[in-house]
Design an enzyme around this catalytic site. Structure first.
Site, PDB file in Angstrom:
ATOM      1  N   GLY A  56       0.830  -1.257  -0.048  1.00  0.00           N
ATOM      2  CA  GLY A  56      -0.153  -0.113  -0.057  1.00  0.00           C
ATOM      3  C   GLY A  56       1.034   0.981  -0.066  1.00  0.00           C
ATOM      4  N   SER A  98       6.908   4.429   4.036  1.00  0.00           N
ATOM      5  CA  SER A  98       6.595   3.532   4.689  1.00  0.00           C
ATOM      6  C   SER A  98       5.522   3.761   5.714  1.00  0.00           C
ATOM      7  CB  SER A  98       7.811   2.602   5.491  1.00  0.00           C
ATOM      8  OG  SER A  98       6.985   1.724   6.497  1.00  0.00           O
ATOM      9  N   THR A 103       8.602  -1.279   7.482  1.00  0.00           N
ATOM     10  CA  THR A 103       8.614  -2.181   6.353  1.00  0.00           C
ATOM     11  C   THR A 103      10.225  -2.366   6.060  1.00  0.00           C
ATOM     12  OG1 THR A 103       6.442  -0.818   5.523  1.00  0.00           O
ATOM     13  CG2 THR A 103       7.901  -2.336   3.971  1.00  0.00           C
ATOM     14  N   ARG A 150      -3.350   1.067   2.664  1.00  0.00           N
ATOM     15  CA  ARG A 150      -4.334   1.413   1.675  1.00  0.00           C
ATOM     16  C   ARG A 150      -5.223   2.287   1.731  1.00  0.00           C
ATOM     17  NH1 ARG A 150      -5.523  -3.375   4.471  1.00  0.00           N
ATOM     18  NH2 ARG A 150      -7.592  -3.916   4.756  1.00  0.00           N
ATOM     19  N   GLU A 236      -7.130  -7.246  -0.891  1.00  0.00           N
ATOM     20  CA  GLU A 236      -7.031  -7.162   0.494  1.00  0.00           C
ATOM     21  C   GLU A 236      -8.594  -6.943   1.475  1.00  0.00           C
ATOM     22  OE1 GLU A 236      -3.797  -5.017   2.173  1.00  0.00           O
ATOM     23  OE2 GLU A 236      -3.157  -4.376  -0.080  1.00  0.00           O
ATOM     24  N   HIS A 252      -1.274  -9.137 -27.151  1.00  0.00           N
ATOM     25  CA  HIS A 252      -0.033 -10.122 -27.869  1.00  0.00           C
ATOM     26  C   HIS A 252       0.067 -11.513 -27.172  1.00  0.00           C
ATOM     27  CE1 HIS A 252       1.006  -6.888 -30.821  1.00  0.00           C
ATOM     28  NE2 HIS A 252       0.650  -6.176 -29.742  1.00  0.00           N
ATOM     29  N   LYS A 350       4.359 -12.198   7.873  1.00  0.00           N
ATOM     30  CA  LYS A 350       5.212 -11.228   8.467  1.00  0.00           C
ATOM     31  C   LYS A 350       5.725 -12.155   9.897  1.00  0.00           C
ATOM     32  CE  LYS A 350       3.578  -7.136   6.475  1.00  0.00           C
ATOM     33  NZ  LYS A 350       3.011  -5.788   6.585  1.00  0.00           N
TER      34      LYS A 350
END
Length: 359
Positions: A56, A98, A103, A150, A236, A252, A350
């Protein structure tokens, strides 16, 4: 909607993600004022500008690149890894973003920027990034905290736009910000629960998408990052699979994937986004491809960005589909009975990796 419908919504949306979407116009105004009052001390760049972010926190840079790429003579490089590109040096501005400040990829890039003596700015609501930046004298733009990254999209995008405007790379004035804010405010009223359900395309689209797999298609210009934002918001907020790709490239290769067995494509729903500044040949290719593919799956919809024309209206048009996607993802989450805010699997990964921060 009725009072009962609103109550029913918030029984699912317990963390009130919808309220944060509704606040987008206020966030745009506040973010612009915050950035205008921020002194970062970096002169107009003569080399590429690097923006470091993940998840985000990286979305603001993606939106900025889509907005300015037709006019900017200064390249914008987006970095989501653990180190800066080899060309980065003492004349390369680096912006480390961040929202949480923790982060790990951004912290690693920040250390790399300090080591290379790059002119650096930190954008965060706190955490280790703020502490480490202050320790080495790097200016910090402190954002309001308490939101999922976000949901802080305006705070992660608008300051970048102000910096690039201040540098003369892509000029934006107060009037353009005010027009964009008014435009978004009108759309928020239209898409909110208090609006007329018969006029609420976000609610209607969420109902159509129940049990479907959204495929977000657009050109690679203004709306490329917006299509990607929709994909991430469906992931999310809605806890739903979603995918995105860009024209003309997908014409393509990906189009041939629609020759797969019917059972693999029967739930795929195309959301095609078109902007008035998309190349005419690309627009034609998008329309022809949509006509060819939408009947092979679960259908589709064509969305046109709304707002003023040309360069002056780009910001309005960008936000017109950004805000629609945010509303749609929240309403789809409620259709699925999912609170839009929690992201357990991201947190679990995490925890397993021993990362102490959020994106």
């Amino acid at each position: 909607m009725s009072r009962e419908d609103i109550v029913r919504h918030y029984k699912v949306d317990e963390s009130r993600m919808l309220d944060k979407v509704v606040s987008m116009p206020d966030h745009i105004e506040e973010a612009w004022k915050l950035a205008k009052s921020f002194a970062h001390g970096i002169d107009r760049p003569r080399s590429p500008v690097i923006i470091c972010g993940m998840g985000g926190s990286a979305m603001g840079g993606k939106l900025l690149r889509g907005l300015i790429q037709q006019d900017s003579a200064i390249p914008l490089v987006l970095e989501s890894g653990y180190s800066l590109p080899p060309f980065a040096g003492k004349d390369t501005p680096v912006i480390c973003i961040s929202y949480s400040g923790n982060t790990e990829e951004v912290l690693s890039c920040f250390d790399n920027a300090v080591l290379k003596k790059c002119p650096t700015i930190a954008i965060t609501s706190g955490g280790r990034l703020e502490v480490e930046a202050e320790q080495v004298g790097v200016p910090v733009l402190r954002l309001p905290g308490g939101m999922p990254p976000r949901a802080a999209i305006s705070y992660l995008f608008i300051p970048l736009l102000e910096f690039f405007s201040r540098w003369g790379i892509y000029k934006v004035d107060n009037d353009q910000i005010e027009r964009a804010t008014r435009h978004v405010r009108g759309l928020v009223e239209k898409y909110s629960l208090e609006g007329d359900p018969a006029e609420n395309i976000a609610l209607e689209l969420a109902k159509k998408l129940y049990g479907k797999i959204p495929l977000l298609y657009s050109a690679g210009g203004l709306l490329g990052a917006v299509a990607y934002r929709w994909k991430c918001q469906f992931n999310e907020n809605s806890k739903a699979m979603a995918f995105y790709n860009l024209f003309p490239e997908l014409g393509h290769n990906e189009v041939m994937g629609w020759d797969c067995p019917e059972r693999l494509r029967e739930d795929m729903f195309i959301i095609l986004m078109i902007d008035s500044e998309d190349h005419p040949r690309v627009q034609k290719r998008m329309e022809v491809t949509f006509e060819m593919l939408s009947s092979l799956g679960a259908g589709g919809i064509i969305l046109h960005s709304e707002g003023g024309g040309g360069r002056e209206g780009r910001l309005e048009r960008l936000f017109s589909l950004l805000v629609l996607g945010d509303f749609t993802s929240v309403y789809l989450a409620v259709e699925y009975g999912k609170d839009p805010t929690p992201i357990e699997k991201i947190t679990q990964i995490k925890d397993i990796l021993g990362s102490d921060g959020s994106l």
